[in-house]
Design a protein around this motif. Structure first.
Motif, short mmCIF file in Angstrom:
data_model
loop_
_atom_site.label_atom_id
_atom_site.label_comp_id
_atom_site.label_asym_id
_atom_site.label_seq_id
_atom_site.Cartn_x
_atom_site.Cartn_y
_atom_site.Cartn_z
N ALA A 85 0.75 -1.11 -0.02
CA ALA A 85 -0.04 -0.08 0.12
C ALA A 85 0.86 1.32 0.01
CB ALA A 85 -1.03 0.06 1.10
N VAL A 86 1.93 1.19 0.95
CA VAL A 86 3.02 2.24 0.96
C VAL A 86 3.41 2.67 -0.44
CG1 VAL A 86 4.85 3.17 1.66
CG2 VAL A 86 3.18 2.34 3.27
N LEU A 87 3.98 1.46 -1.10
CA LEU A 87 4.47 1.65 -2.23
C LEU A 87 3.71 2.03 -3.47
CD1 LEU A 87 7.24 1.00 -4.11
CD2 LEU A 87 6.20 -1.32 -4.32
N ALA A 88 2.42 1.58 -3.36
CA ALA A 88 1.34 1.98 -4.47
C ALA A 88 0.95 3.64 -4.33
CB ALA A 88 0.17 1.29 -4.50
N VAL A 89 0.66 3.80 -3.22
CA VAL A 89 0.21 5.47 -3.03
C VAL A 89 1.52 6.32 -3.10
CG1 VAL A 89 -0.46 7.04 -1.26
CG2 VAL A 89 -1.52 4.72 -1.32
N GLY A 90 2.77 5.86 -2.80
CA GLY A 90 3.93 6.60 -3.01
C GLY A 90 4.41 6.74 -4.22
N ALA A 91 4.14 5.85 -5.25
CA ALA A 91 4.40 6.04 -6.55
C ALA A 91 3.48 6.81 -7.34
CB ALA A 91 4.42 4.60 -7.29
N LYS A 92 2.18 6.98 -7.02
CA LYS A 92 1.33 7.74 -7.56
C LYS A 92 1.46 9.18 -7.17
CE LYS A 92 -1.71 5.65 -10.35
NZ LYS A 92 -1.90 5.97 -11.88
N ALA A 93 1.91 9.51 -5.64
CA ALA A 93 1.93 10.71 -5.47
C ALA A 93 3.30 11.22 -6.08
CB ALA A 93 2.08 10.60 -3.77
N LEU A 94 4.32 10.52 -6.11
CA LEU A 94 5.55 10.95 -6.79
C LEU A 94 5.26 11.41 -8.23
CD1 LEU A 94 8.42 11.66 -6.44
CD2 LEU A 94 9.18 9.19 -6.87
N SER A 95 4.44 10.52 -8.89
CA SER A 95 4.08 10.65 -10.40
C SER A 95 3.33 12.33 -10.34
CB SER A 95 3.39 9.71 -10.95
OG SER A 95 2.91 9.95 -12.10
N ALA A 96 2.45 12.46 -9.43
CA ALA A 96 1.51 13.62 -9.48
C ALA A 96 2.45 14.79 -9.27
CB ALA A 96 0.47 13.58 -8.31
N TRP A 97 3.47 14.79 -8.32
CA TRP A 97 4.30 15.80 -7.89
C TRP A 97 5.31 16.16 -9.14
CZ3 TRP A 97 9.75 16.23 -7.47
CH2 TRP A 97 10.21 17.51 -7.01
N LEU A 98 5.57 15.18 -9.97
CA LEU A 98 6.79 15.41 -11.11
C LEU A 98 6.04 16.05 -12.00
CD1 LEU A 98 8.80 12.01 -10.88
CD2 LEU A 98 9.50 14.55 -10.57
N LEU A 99 4.76 15.56 -12.41
CA LEU A 99 3.87 16.01 -13.59
C LEU A 99 3.32 17.57 -13.16
CD1 LEU A 99 1.77 12.91 -14.53
CD2 LEU A 99 3.85 13.96 -15.61
N ALA A 100 3.30 17.84 -11.98
CA ALA A 100 3.00 19.18 -11.62
C ALA A 100 4.19 20.27 -11.69
CB ALA A 100 2.67 19.39 -10.16
N GLN A 101 5.36 19.69 -12.27
CA GLN A 101 6.48 20.55 -12.41
C GLN A 101 6.32 21.23 -13.65
OE1 GLN A 101 8.68 20.82 -10.00
NE2 GLN A 101 7.04 19.65 -8.88
N PRO A 102 6.81 22.59 -13.86
CA PRO A 102 6.75 23.26 -14.91
C PRO A 102 7.29 22.62 -16.19
CG PRO A 102 7.75 24.63 -13.10
CD PRO A 102 7.81 23.32 -12.74
N GLY A 103 6.55 22.75 -17.19
CA GLY A 103 6.85 21.96 -18.56
C GLY A 103 6.38 20.76 -18.67
N ALA A 104 6.23 19.73 -17.62
CA ALA A 104 5.89 18.53 -17.85
C ALA A 104 4.63 18.31 -18.56
CB ALA A 104 5.91 17.98 -16.25
N MET A 105 3.55 19.02 -18.02
CA MET A 105 2.31 18.35 -18.87
C MET A 105 2.41 19.09 -20.37
SD MET A 105 0.48 16.94 -16.96
CE MET A 105 -1.11 16.81 -17.75
N ALA A 106 2.90 20.16 -20.67
CA ALA A 106 2.97 20.79 -21.97
C ALA A 106 3.73 19.82 -22.73
CB ALA A 106 3.60 22.08 -21.94
N SER A 107 5.06 19.10 -22.27
CA SER A 107 5.63 18.38 -23.14
C SER A 107 4.91 17.12 -23.38
CB SER A 107 7.11 18.14 -22.45
OG SER A 107 7.85 17.38 -23.15
#
Length: 414
Positions: free
Chosen positions: A239-261
């Motif tokens: 559970a920790v691994l599953a939630v952590g991976a999703k949370a990290l992905s959401a944080w990375l995709l919120a970085q400038p330029g990520a979604m646009a790219s």
């Protein structure tokens, strides 16, 4: 898409007394039954739906099961192989040699069944050919203990997505075509380079990545899953691994330029891209940007997708095993019987998986007018009823019986 319970059909665990008594682990069968129902759902239900307002949205089947059900199957395949090769106990070299021969035979049989099922007109990406290859790849690891397997699994899960990211574009430039259709077919064997590339790297279930799920399952199967503290620890860690991976992905995709790219690479609008992140569809172009490594969409093979789905598999396995133990502790044999439909279906997934694909092909004209939800309910109930019958009669599924008999006979040969 265990193995499809083929090691599971013979999966046994030593009793806590250590005196060699052997019994099935109900949680493994029940989790496999849930994975079967999840696979049936994604095969029947649309993954992407259009609302009354005309906006796209992921379906409940995609939200719950896309990528997760098939990964759970493969992790449980590793668990079954671990139990088949001694579980937490060490087995002698002569017996291990027989187990390895048996697994090799199972790999070939599942591979052949998968090629046959690929011929059906189902629009389903059949996983059994890849399963056969995964089984064969697991043979050298059957003598390893939990600690060693844990290191192998961690390294494979972390590094193989990077290898996939580098190899897929290269293969697409070297081979033409560089991948097959949804499922490998017998005639694809006539183009061995493309066949190998598809099964190992470019296909729907790239073995180069999915072998990490087998290794994770092998490790878990060596840990004494029948004990409640072990099941709890596995479920919590997952559970920790599953939630952590999703949370990290959401944080990375919120970085400038990520979604646009990513939007530019996939040629998708913001809403369509959010749907694709749930369904895993229409994301092939994401490989053209390094931000691909930040996504966690199903069947992308991206690092955080791999960690998320293996975490989900471990969480489900641990939770289901605890529920099964609770049923047995509180209700005794009655509790076991209440679980029969699910555990029985989970012990016959090779048969039921194959049967539902045959049914989708044979009865396509009859089922076409039916609402997809109704059709799913029909197939799900049929799987559970079949599981109940197999459990009540104390019989293996027909394909499980065939694979067990042939592999056991040839596995004993010297």
């Amino acid at each position: 898409m265990t193995q499809f319970s083929t090691p599971g059909a013979a999966a046994r665990a030593h009793s806590a007394s250590g005196r060699g008594a052997r019994t099935r682990i109900a949680g493994v069968d029940a989790a496999r039954g849930l994975a079967l129902l999840g696979m049936v759902a994604v095969h029947i239900m649309p993954l992407r739906i259009i609302s009354a307002e005309g906006a796209a949205a992921p379906s409940w089947a995609a939200t719950l099961f896309s990528g997760r059900a098939s990964a759970l199957f493969v992790v449980l395949a590793g668990v079954g192989l671990a139990l088949l090769s001694g579980g937490a106990a060490k087995i002698g070299a002569p017996k291990l040699a027989g187990v390895r021969r048996s697994v090799a035979v199972r790999a070939v049989l599942i591979f052949v069944i998968g090629l046959g099922l690929g011929i059906l007109d189902t629009n389903v990406a059949v996983i059994l050919v890849h399963y056969g290859v995964l089984f064969a790849c697991a043979i050298p690891f059957l003598n390893m203990r939990a600690r060693t397997l844990g290191f192998w699994a961690a390294g494979w899960l972390l590094l193989s997505p990077l290898a996939l990211y580098l190899l897929r574009p290269w293969l697409s430039g070297v081979l033409e075509p560089f991948r097959l259709g949804a499922s490998p077919l017998p005639e694809d064997l006539l183009t061995p380079a493309v066949f190998a590339a598809d099964v190992l790297v470019t296909g729907y279930y790239p073995v180069i990545v999915w072998f990490g799920f087998i290794l994770a399952g092998l490790c878990v199967g060596r840990l004494g899953l029948a004990r409640p503290p072990v099941a709890l620890a596995i479920g919590a860690a997952g559970a920790v691994l599953a939630v952590g991976a999703k949370a990290l992905s959401a944080w990375l995709l919120a970085q400038p330029g990520a979604m646009a790219s990513l939007a530019k690479a996939t040629d998708l609008g913001r809403n369509e891209f959010s749907v694709a992140m749930v369904t895993g569809q229409r994301l092939g172009g994401a490989l053209d940007t390094p931000w691909f490594l930040a996504v966690s969409a199903p069947h992308t093979g991206a690092p955080l997708d791999v960690l998320h789905v293996v975490g989900c598999a471990l969480a489900v396995l641990g939770a289901v095993q605890l529920v099964c133990l609770a049923f047995t502790a509180l209700l005794g044999s009655v509790g076991e019987m209440l679980l029969w439909p699910l555990t029985g279906a989970g012990a016959a997934t090779l048969t039921l998986y194959s049967a539902h694909l045959v049914g989708l092909d044979l009865f396509s004209d009859v089922s076409a007018p039916l609402p997809r939800t109704s059709l799913f309910i029909i197939y799900a109930v049929a799987c559970l009823l079949a599981g109940l019958v197999f459990k009540f009669l104390g019989r293996r599924g027909p394909l499980e019986a065939l694979v067990h008999s042939v592999s056991r006979t040839l596995g004993r040969a010297t």
